[in-house]
Design a protein around this motif. Structure first.
Motif, PDB file in Angstrom:
ATOM      1  N   THR A 150     -16.487  -1.983  20.000  1.00 28.46           N
ATOM      2  CA  THR A 150     -17.369  -2.162  19.131  1.00 28.46           C
ATOM      3  C   THR A 150     -18.687  -3.408  19.492  1.00 28.46           C
ATOM      4  O   THR A 150     -19.772  -3.053  19.244  1.00 28.46           O
ATOM      5  N   LYS A 151     -17.948  -4.273  19.654  1.00 30.38           N
ATOM      6  CA  LYS A 151     -18.687  -5.471  20.105  1.00 30.38           C
ATOM      7  C   LYS A 151     -19.653  -5.252  21.464  1.00 30.38           C
ATOM      8  O   LYS A 151     -20.853  -5.578  21.286  1.00 30.38           O
ATOM      9  N   ARG A 152     -19.209  -4.458  22.545  1.00 24.41           N
ATOM     10  CA  ARG A 152     -19.956  -4.026  23.517  1.00 24.41           C
ATOM     11  C   ARG A 152     -20.837  -2.717  23.422  1.00 24.41           C
ATOM     12  O   ARG A 152     -22.053  -3.141  24.012  1.00 24.41           O
TER      13      ARG A 152
ATOM     14  N   GLY B 234     -21.431  -1.314  20.007  1.00 30.47           N
ATOM     15  CA  GLY B 234     -22.123  -1.013  18.496  1.00 30.47           C
ATOM     16  C   GLY B 234     -21.369   0.055  17.825  1.00 30.47           C
ATOM     17  O   GLY B 234     -21.916   0.569  16.802  1.00 30.47           O
TER      18      GLY B 234
ATOM     19  N   ALA C 231     -12.121  -3.583  18.712  1.00 31.62           N
ATOM     20  CA  ALA C 231     -13.187  -4.807  18.522  1.00 31.62           C
ATOM     21  C   ALA C 231     -13.825  -4.982  19.602  1.00 31.62           C
ATOM     22  O   ALA C 231     -15.120  -5.233  19.300  1.00 31.62           O
ATOM     23  N   GLU C 232     -13.211  -4.719  20.845  1.00 32.54           N
ATOM     24  CA  GLU C 232     -13.867  -5.065  22.092  1.00 32.54           C
ATOM     25  C   GLU C 232     -15.015  -3.745  22.200  1.00 32.54           C
ATOM     26  O   GLU C 232     -16.331  -4.177  22.831  1.00 32.54           O
TER      27      GLU C 232
END
Length: 386
Positions: A305-307, A309, A302-303
């Protein structure tokens, strides 16, 4: 004081450098940072390994600093790009040691680049945590060399267990002619009798080869049940495409060296049906809630992907695990390299992205068979096999 951030330093570390220009050499922390080196194949043909490793190291450093650093001191990552070149890896490691004065080094990304720098860190006694797979990195044990990537010993055993279970008895081997390929080939040959597997044909290819139809045709002539390709991108994707072009129907197994979305992108439709061992990150959503890694994997995915993409793979996890174990080892040492080394060797039960690590004086990798699962590529994604 020179107010200039080094290339590839995380944005938090870079910010700390700039703040240091305003409030003094110790910045806002009131203490000098613990400098950690990173050497990865960030660009070039192995960037699918090094780029997520760089990003994951930066992410781990930011997490550690957000939690107060180590004993009240911030961590600063100084990262250089080897481009997958052993000579550039040696230059980078020498620079990290002599100019940047790092306490430990994470990387390199590849077995050949790691083997090139190991004599340096052993001589000057700076702990190194490699992100490469070759078993010769940690066997025999070298006091200052550790690694987080699962060894090819475990990868081969995972493949052979699956083959044995599904009645595959005759195989061909196609391996790349570098340290990673040679190490994998040696394990394939060594472990085959244990699983009742006969190797009917061995072939090899160069890391820059663009066609393997000749080797595959020779393997086909021995009528195998399956072929194992041991290498890292782009070669394995070429093998997959050549097999489809030749109309070969026997099973294709790949090494954990291609366990990333990049392989599916390179191989395209030819990736369909390929089997390989991988860390659990590619199938994290399919793991039972009882799996000790599930929560750690879910949070990391999650982290990341958030940072960034997307583009999550187990390769970034190698650097992420290395930094978090290094953070544990740094505590209470005051930056003493020998104490950091001793503490790394005492890491026990660390639940990481790659697996659950327990280092010992005899084992500087610290992973067991449960660090791997078998997957098959179906409809452009990963499916967990039994």
């Amino acid at each position: 004081m020179e107010c200039r951030a080094r290339p590839w330093v995380s944005w938090m570390a870079a910010a700390a450098v700039m703040l240091g220009c305003m409030v003094g050499p110790k910045g806002l922390w009131g203490a000098e940072p613990y400098k950690i080196g990173g050497v990865f194949s960030i660009t070039g043909s192995s960037s699918f390994l090094g780029d997520p490793e760089k990003k994951s190291l930066e992410m781990a450093v930011e997490e550690i600093n957000a939690q107060g650093g180590i004993d009240g001191r911030p961590v600063e990552a100084v990262i250089y790009d080897t481009e997958g070149d052993p000579t550039k890896a040696v230059l980078a490691v020498n620079k990290l040691i002599s100019k940047d004065n790092v306490l430990a080094i994470i990387g390199p990304s590849l077995t050949p680049t790691t083997l090139a720098v190991m004599p340096i860190v052993e001589r000057v006694q700076v702990p190194l945590i490699s992100c490469a797979a070759g078993i010769q990195i940690v066997e025999p044990v070298k006091p200052y060399v550790f690694k987080t990537a699962q060894s090819d010993v475990l990868a081969v055993a995972t493949i052979y267990k699956h083959m044995h279970k599904h009645g595959i008895k005759k195989i061909g081997i196609l391996s790349v002619t570098n340290a990673f390929g040679v190490s994998g080939r040696d394990q394939l040959v060594k472990q085959a009798p244990e699983y009742g597997i006969k190797i009917v044909k061995e072939e090899a290819y160069g890391a820059n080869d663009t066609d393997m139809t000749a080797q595959l045709t020779k393997i086909k002539g021995q009528n195998p049940d399956a072929v194992v390709c041991w290498g890292t991108n782009p070669g394995p994707a070429v093998v997959a495409k050549n097999m489809r072009q030749l109309g070969l129907t026997f099973a294709l197994y790949q090494s954990h060296g291609v366990a990333s979305p990049k392989f599916i992108e390179l191989a395209g439709e030819a990736a369909e049906g390929i089997r390989l061992p991988t860390g659990k990150i590619l199938v994290a959503d399919l793991l039972p809630a009882s799996d000790p890694q599930k929560a750690v994997l879910t949070r990391y995915i999650a982290e990341y992907t958030k940072r960034y993409g997307g583009g999550v793979s187990g390769f970034g996890g190698y650097a992420y695990d290395a930094m978090h174990m290094l953070a544990k080892a740094l505590k209470g040492t005051g930056g003493d390299k020998a104490k950091i080394r001793d503490n790394l060797e005492k890491i026990s039960g660390h639940v990481g992205i790659t697996g659950v690590f327990t280092m010992t004086a005899q084992d500087h990798n610290g992973l067991g068979p449960d660090a791997f699962v078998m997957v098959e590529i179906r409809n452009g994604t990963w499916k967990l096999l039994d």
